[in-house]
Write an enzyme that holds these catalytic residues in place. Structure first.
Site, PDB file in Angstrom:
ATOM      1  N   GLY A 242       0.711  -1.659  -0.475  1.00  0.00           N
ATOM      2  CA  GLY A 242      -0.053   0.027  -0.133  1.00  0.00           C
ATOM      3  C   GLY A 242       0.717   1.272   0.213  1.00  0.00           C
ATOM      4  O   GLY A 242       0.457   2.419   0.075  1.00  0.00           O
ATOM      5  N   CYS A 350     -13.041   3.450 -29.102  1.00  0.00           N
ATOM      6  CA  CYS A 350     -14.019   4.388 -29.696  1.00  0.00           C
ATOM      7  C   CYS A 350     -14.914   4.334 -28.175  1.00  0.00           C
ATOM      8  O   CYS A 350     -15.743   3.981 -27.666  1.00  0.00           O
ATOM      9  CB  CYS A 350     -14.987   4.046 -29.903  1.00  0.00           C
ATOM     10  SG  CYS A 350     -14.300   4.193 -31.771  1.00  0.00           S
TER      11      CYS A 350
HETATM   12  N1  LLP Z   1      -1.660  -6.997  -1.098  1.00  0.00           N
HETATM   13  C1  LLP Z   1      -2.672  -7.405  -1.318  1.00  0.00           C
HETATM   14  C2  LLP Z   1      -4.104  -8.179  -0.828  1.00  0.00           C
HETATM   15  C3  LLP Z   1      -3.650  -6.463  -2.076  1.00  0.00           C
HETATM   16  O1  LLP Z   1      -4.855  -6.047  -2.433  1.00  0.00           O
HETATM   17  C4  LLP Z   1      -2.697  -5.715  -2.808  1.00  0.00           C
HETATM   18  C5  LLP Z   1      -3.000  -3.972  -3.892  1.00  0.00           C
HETATM   19  C6  LLP Z   1      -0.707  -5.290  -2.726  1.00  0.00           C
HETATM   20  C7  LLP Z   1      -0.738  -6.442  -1.008  1.00  0.00           C
HETATM   21  C8  LLP Z   1      -0.426  -4.551  -3.254  1.00  0.00           C
HETATM   22  O2  LLP Z   1      -0.670  -2.851  -3.277  1.00  0.00           O
HETATM   23  P1  LLP Z   1       0.205  -1.795  -3.530  1.00  0.00           P
HETATM   24  O3  LLP Z   1       1.758  -1.945  -2.538  1.00  0.00           O
HETATM   25  O4  LLP Z   1       0.232  -1.351  -4.964  1.00  0.00           O
HETATM   26  O5  LLP Z   1      -0.380  -0.368  -3.787  1.00  0.00           O
HETATM   27  N2  LLP Z   1      -5.109  -1.121 -10.048  1.00  0.00           N
HETATM   28  C9  LLP Z   1      -5.415   0.222  -8.748  1.00  0.00           C
HETATM   29  C10 LLP Z   1      -4.851  -0.447  -7.234  1.00  0.00           C
HETATM   30  C11 LLP Z   1      -5.088  -2.172  -7.344  1.00  0.00           C
HETATM   31  C12 LLP Z   1      -4.660  -2.392  -5.635  1.00  0.00           C
HETATM   32  C13 LLP Z   1      -5.057  -3.862  -5.062  1.00  0.00           C
HETATM   33  N3  LLP Z   1      -4.319  -4.746  -4.608  1.00  0.00           N
HETATM   34  C14 LLP Z   1      -4.456   1.261  -9.499  1.00  0.00           C
HETATM   35  O6  LLP Z   1      -3.662   1.486 -10.382  1.00  0.00           O
HETATM   36  O7  LLP Z   1      -4.197   2.200  -8.634  1.00  0.00           O
END
Ligand code: LLP
Length: 422
Positions: A242, A350
């Site tokens: 996150g 489109c």
């Molecule tokens: N762990 C779990 C259980 C997750 O669901 C996620 C991301 C992560 C770790 C990694 O999180 P990060 O460090 O990348 O924030 N498509 C969206 C982001 C979706 C995140 C989903 N889960 C975007 O483009 O901002």
């Protein structure tokens, strides 16, 4: 200066490390994803340093970017992986990652995926519901094995991020409500085919401030104390991923800032024996990539200037899906001296939602090359073939060396497995 240290201007042309992006676009065509190997190494290093020599396992949240070259690069540094599907497990194995360092998250694990994960002897299942717990126990018993489990608890904290990427609130579909967790751990402790190994949470993505983590951590540490009192002892604590990145002017907390506070909290509760597991995705790859695209046409409506480019929402859906901002850099600024104009950068698809950037002041001509910055995370992995557009090629740059890590999809391959009725 751009937002990404390994993508900088040299002699007026934007480079990935020592390699000109103009040259890459000529050699491989556009749209093209370009990644920097040193940016990946730096991101990994920032977590290694933050660990301060303590027992920390980084399980890269590979949904952010799952190209095998990137997985293999991280695996060589000893990284584990956070997976959310049997497909991702197959990628880890193909990239020579270590399944024993894999944690398996996700609310909808299917039977075949649980079986494959047990066969691969992963580190643990991050269990998201009671139903899943019972299913894992049943499958493990049938296979005559023991499934290592951790409960993903939902701590009900607000991560102050976009609603689509916030996951730790009561109303989200993720995890087991923290009030229910003690009961579900008790249930797990009665099932002989399960071994309780940890606790997990993941509260959201693109979080720039550490206070939501510390709120969640407090609740998790209370839970761990309560479990210990009823003789359930854990060996790891997983605080998810996150951490945010800089897309334009954000100043996100660093891994060191986060972990320093986490260690302080663990030490204060005499819980420093717990292994700390992290699941960073975006912060490992987000600023290690750009998307190159060429201007096809310039077009004016009464109120707007449009630059129609050859990349589209099928290549990068973040702007249209989350209203996300990506900086746009002109790879070699044009020599014409016209004043800049304000453009929306749009693709050929489109849909009115097919835009990559809005209201950017640029001095453009057809044929110019643009770099959409911070496109290493949730970019190629969310790409589709909408409008029967082949997905872009991906290259990884290492100094002066260039590696094609995924060729551009061939048009025929988009429909070669389809069948016309007899
Ligand atoms: N762990 C779990 C259980 C997750 O669901 C996620 C991301 C992560 C770790 C990694 O999180 P990060 O460090 O990348 O924030 N498509 C969206 C982001 C979706 C995140 C989903 N889960 C975007 O483009 O901002």
């Amino acid at each position: 200066m751009t937002v990404a240290p390994h993508f900088q201007f040299k002699n007026d042309t934007l480079h990935a490390e020592e390699t000109s992006l103009e040259q890459l676009a000529k050699d491989f065509g556009t749209p093209l994803y370009v990644y920097s190997r040193h940016a990946l190494k730096d991101a990994w290093e920032s977590y290694r340093v933050a660990a301060q020599g303590r027992d920390v396992l980084v399980c890269y949240g590979m949904k952010a970017n799952s190209n095998l070259a990137i997985l293999n690069e991280f695996a060589q540094h000893g990284t584990g992986f956070d997976i959310v599907s049997g497909g991702e497990l197959a990628r880890v194995i193909a990239a020579k990652g270590d399944p024993k360092k894999v944690v398996f998250s996700g609310v909808g694990k299917q039977t075949w995926e649980i079986e494959a994960a047990l066969d691969a002897q992963i580190k643990c299942f991050n269990v998201e519901s009671e139903g899943e717990l019972l299913r894992i126990a049943e499958i493990a018993a049938r296979k005559n094995t023991i499934a290592p489990i951790s409960l993903r608890v939902n701590p009900d904290v607000d991560a102050h991020t976009h609603p689509y990427i916030s996951t730790g609130l009561k109303d989200n579909k993720f995890g087991i409500a923290i009030e229910d967790a003690p009961r579900v751990y008790q249930l797990a402790s009665t099932l002989a085919s399960l071994k309780i190994v940890g606790v997990d949470c993941h509260i959201g993505s693109q979080i720039t401030d550490i206070s939501p983590y510390l709120d969640a951590l407090d609740k998790l540490l209370d839970l761990i104390d309560g479990l210990a009192a009823s003789n359930i002892h854990l060996s790891h604590l997983d605080i998810g991923g996150g951490l945010g990145i800089r897309y334009t002017d954000e100043t996100p907390a660093t891994p060191t800032m986060l972990l320093t506070e986490v260690f302080r909290a663990l030490d204060a509760r005499n819980l420093s024996h717990l292994q700390l597991v992290l699941e960073p995705g975006r912060s490992m790859v987000g600023n290690a990539g750009v998307l190159l695209t060429r201007v096809e046409y310039l077009k004016q409506s009464e109120s707007k200037n449009f630059a129609v480019v050859d990349a589209a929402m099928n290549d990068l859906i973040r702007p249209t899906l989350y209203d996300a901002w990506h900086d746009v850099e002109h790879v070699s600024p044009s020599s014409n001296t016209q004043p800049r104009a304000r453009y929306d950068i749009v693709g050929p698809i489109c849909e009115s939602g097919d835009w990559l950037a809005r209201d950017r002041d640029l001095n453009l001509e057809p044929g110019d090359l643009l770099a959409i910055m911070s496109a290493g995370a949730y970019a190629f992995t969310m790409a589709s073939q909408y409008n029967t557009r082949p997905r872009a090629a991906e290259v990884l740059v290492d100094g002066h060396s260039v590696h094609l890590v995924r060729p551009r999809e061939k048009l025929e391959s988009l429909f070669e497995s389809e069948r016309i009725l007899p």
